[in-house]
Design a protein around this motif. Structure first.
Motif, PDB file in Angstrom:
ATOM      1  N   THR A 214       0.805  -1.219   0.000  1.00 29.59           N
ATOM      2  CA  THR A 214       0.000   0.000   0.000  1.00 29.59           C
ATOM      3  C   THR A 214       0.842   1.274   0.000  1.00 29.59           C
ATOM      4  N   VAL A 215       2.175   1.151   0.039  1.00 29.37           N
ATOM      5  CA  VAL A 215       3.036   2.332   0.101  1.00 29.37           C
ATOM      6  C   VAL A 215       2.882   3.172  -1.162  1.00 29.37           C
ATOM      7  N   LYS A 216       2.756   4.495  -0.976  1.00 30.08           N
ATOM      8  CA  LYS A 216       2.647   5.407  -2.119  1.00 30.08           C
ATOM      9  C   LYS A 216       3.842   6.354  -2.231  1.00 30.08           C
ATOM     10  N   GLY A 217       4.718   6.407  -1.204  1.00 29.91           N
ATOM     11  CA  GLY A 217       5.865   7.290  -1.275  1.00 29.91           C
ATOM     12  C   GLY A 217       6.688   7.269   0.001  1.00 29.91           C
ATOM     13  N   TYR A 218       7.669   8.191   0.071  1.00 21.23           N
ATOM     14  CA  TYR A 218       8.606   8.214   1.188  1.00 21.23           C
ATOM     15  C   TYR A 218       8.923   9.658   1.581  1.00 21.23           C
ATOM     16  N   GLU A 219       9.325   9.822   2.826  1.00 22.23           N
ATOM     17  CA  GLU A 219       9.889  11.071   3.320  1.00 22.23           C
ATOM     18  C   GLU A 219      11.317  10.807   3.776  1.00 22.23           C
ATOM     19  N   VAL A 220      12.216  11.735   3.452  1.00 20.18           N
ATOM     20  CA  VAL A 220      13.629  11.587   3.818  1.00 20.18           C
ATOM     21  C   VAL A 220      13.990  12.710   4.786  1.00 20.18           C
ATOM     22  N   PHE A 221      14.675  12.349   5.882  1.00 17.96           N
ATOM     23  CA  PHE A 221      15.006  13.294   6.937  1.00 17.96           C
ATOM     24  C   PHE A 221      16.524  13.350   7.151  1.00 17.96           C
ATOM     25  N   ARG A 222      16.996  14.565   7.477  1.00 19.01           N
ATOM     26  CA  ARG A 222      18.390  14.768   7.857  1.00 19.01           C
ATOM     27  C   ARG A 222      18.442  15.058   9.354  1.00 19.01           C
ATOM     28  N   GLU A 223      19.350  14.389  10.045  1.00 20.24           N
ATOM     29  CA  GLU A 223      19.560  14.622  11.475  1.00 20.24           C
ATOM     30  C   GLU A 223      20.913  15.297  11.673  1.00 20.24           C
ATOM     31  N   GLN A 224      20.871  16.476  12.268  1.00 23.16           N
ATOM     32  CA  GLN A 224      22.102  17.213  12.577  1.00 23.16           C
ATOM     33  C   GLN A 224      22.016  17.672  14.022  1.00 23.16           C
ATOM     34  N   GLY A 225      22.818  17.054  14.863  1.00 20.35           N
ATOM     35  CA  GLY A 225      22.697  17.315  16.289  1.00 20.35           C
ATOM     36  C   GLY A 225      21.370  16.761  16.783  1.00 20.35           C
ATOM     37  N   SER A 226      20.597  17.608  17.419  1.00 24.25           N
ATOM     38  CA  SER A 226      19.286  17.199  17.919  1.00 24.25           C
ATOM     39  C   SER A 226      18.159  17.616  16.987  1.00 24.25           C
ATOM     40  N   ARG A 227      18.498  18.145  15.838  1.00 25.40           N
ATOM     41  CA  ARG A 227      17.493  18.670  14.908  1.00 25.40           C
ATOM     42  C   ARG A 227      17.243  17.661  13.787  1.00 25.40           C
ATOM     43  N   LEU A 228      15.947  17.405  13.515  1.00 23.37           N
ATOM     44  CA  LEU A 228      15.542  16.493  12.449  1.00 23.37           C
ATOM     45  C   LEU A 228      14.762  17.298  11.423  1.00 23.37           C
ATOM     46  N   SER A 229      15.248  17.336  10.196  1.00 24.31           N
ATOM     47  CA  SER A 229      14.631  18.153   9.138  1.00 24.31           C
ATOM     48  C   SER A 229      14.256  17.266   7.954  1.00 24.31           C
ATOM     49  N   SER A 253      29.124  15.055  12.080  1.00 21.43           N
ATOM     50  CA  SER A 253      28.482  13.963  11.337  1.00 21.43           C
ATOM     51  C   SER A 253      27.020  14.316  11.083  1.00 21.43           C
ATOM     52  N   VAL A 254      26.526  13.897   9.933  1.00 15.49           N
ATOM     53  CA  VAL A 254      25.128  14.114   9.556  1.00 15.49           C
ATOM     54  C   VAL A 254      24.524  12.739   9.240  1.00 15.49           C
ATOM     55  N   CYS A 255      23.333  12.489   9.764  1.00 17.77           N
ATOM     56  CA  CYS A 255      22.689  11.189   9.576  1.00 17.77           C
ATOM     57  C   CYS A 255      21.349  11.373   8.877  1.00 17.77           C
ATOM     58  N   TYR A 256      20.836  10.271   8.311  1.00 13.32           N
ATOM     59  CA  TYR A 256      19.598  10.318   7.537  1.00 13.32           C
ATOM     60  C   TYR A 256      18.673   9.162   7.940  1.00 13.32           C
ATOM     61  N   TYR A 257      17.366   9.432   7.747  1.00 12.67           N
ATOM     62  CA  TYR A 257      16.322   8.435   7.971  1.00 12.67           C
ATOM     63  C   TYR A 257      15.330   8.514   6.811  1.00 12.67           C
TER      64      TYR A 257
END
Length: 275
Positions: A214-229, A253-257
């Motif tokens: 049923t998936v129609k799409g995705y959201e991608v997030f960047r984590e920098q410190g305590s901020r998730l954008s 370091s920068v992380c992604y979800y």
């Protein structure tokens, strides 16, 4: 003189022909009595919540449409006696036949189907119809099914078709419909890697798609410190790549979800972290 009662007729099948609470109908066919001087048949019916059979009609043919009956809410049992030209009735009834009553119940991402077994003849298989198509077939002893191949905001209609011994006769249930309750998020995608591709200014994020159909799409997030954008909104369920034009600060370091979105507005949990 000696009077020999006629043999009772033998029901061939009972099948729901019209689904309605107030104007439903069942169709019966039977073979005539083997006694030569049989004049007519007496049809008896018992509702699902009744204890005794009651005569409902006397007929000279071998086919009968029983209406109005409530085929939406219950099954019915039928049996027959014969009456000969001397008005002598059979001293026994034919074996009873029972119609099939189906109930469809909507659940979370599924619709459950329950029906009673056909009575009066051996069943070779039950075919489960969704709309006009055969969804699946079940073994004779199985009288329930869970349909998970469904989407939200859609009402599905079902019917059971019992294939009787010999394969040429069938018994249909009532039609019933249900809508699923879809408030459970899909399985999250798996983030495979986040890779810097151009002088620390562009990051490619790749993931394995969610297993949910049923998936129609995705959201991608960047984590920098305590901020998730949120950096990307992907409206294609087959796309598994996003790029982030972002200058990564030195010594940081920068992380992604990634998160999956389904057609019903539900969100998955965040994927694993990729840094």
């Amino acid at each position: 003189y000696e009077i020999n009662p006629p043999l009772p007729p033998q029901i061939r099948r009972v099948s729901v022909s019209t689904t309605s609470q107030t104007n439903g109908a069942t169709l019966l066919t039977w073979n005539p009595s083997l006694t030569a001087n049989t004049l007519r048949s007496v049809l008896y019916r018992k509702g699902q919540n009744q204890d005794t059979y009651r005569p409902i009609d006397t007929v000279e043919r071998y086919r009968y449409r029983d209406s109005p009956v409530n085929t939406t809410g219950q099954y019915y049992d039928y049996r027959l006696k014969a009456i000969d030209q001397c008005l002598v009735p059979s001293d026994s009834f034919s074996p009873a036949h029972r119609s099939i009553h189906l109930t469809a119940t909507g659940g979370n991402e599924q619709i459950r189907l329950d029906w009673n077994a056909y009575r009066g003849d051996e069943v070779r298989a039950y075919k489960v119809l969704r709309g006009q198509d055969v969804l699946t077939s079940t073994a004779p002893g199985r009288t329930s099914l869970v349909d998970e191949q469904i989407t939200c905001d859609t009402t599905y209609q079902y019917q059971i078709k019992a294939v009787l011994e010999g394969g040429t006769r069938v018994s249909l249930s009532n039609r019933d419909q249900a809508r699923s309750i879809h408030n459970k998020g899909p399985e999250p995608p798996y983030l495979q890697r986040a890779t810097v591709t151009s002088f620390n200014d562009v990051v490619e994020v790749r993931w394995k798609p969610s297993d949910a159909y049923t998936v129609k799409g995705y959201e991608v997030f960047r984590e920098q410190g305590s901020r998730l954008s949120k950096i990307a909104q992907i409206n294609d369920p087959d796309k598994t790549l996003a790029t982030d034009s972002f200058a990564i600060p030195e010594q940081q370091s920068v992380c992604y979800y990634v998160r999956a979105l389904d057609a019903c507005g539900n969100e998955s949990e965040l994927s694993n972290r990729g840094c």
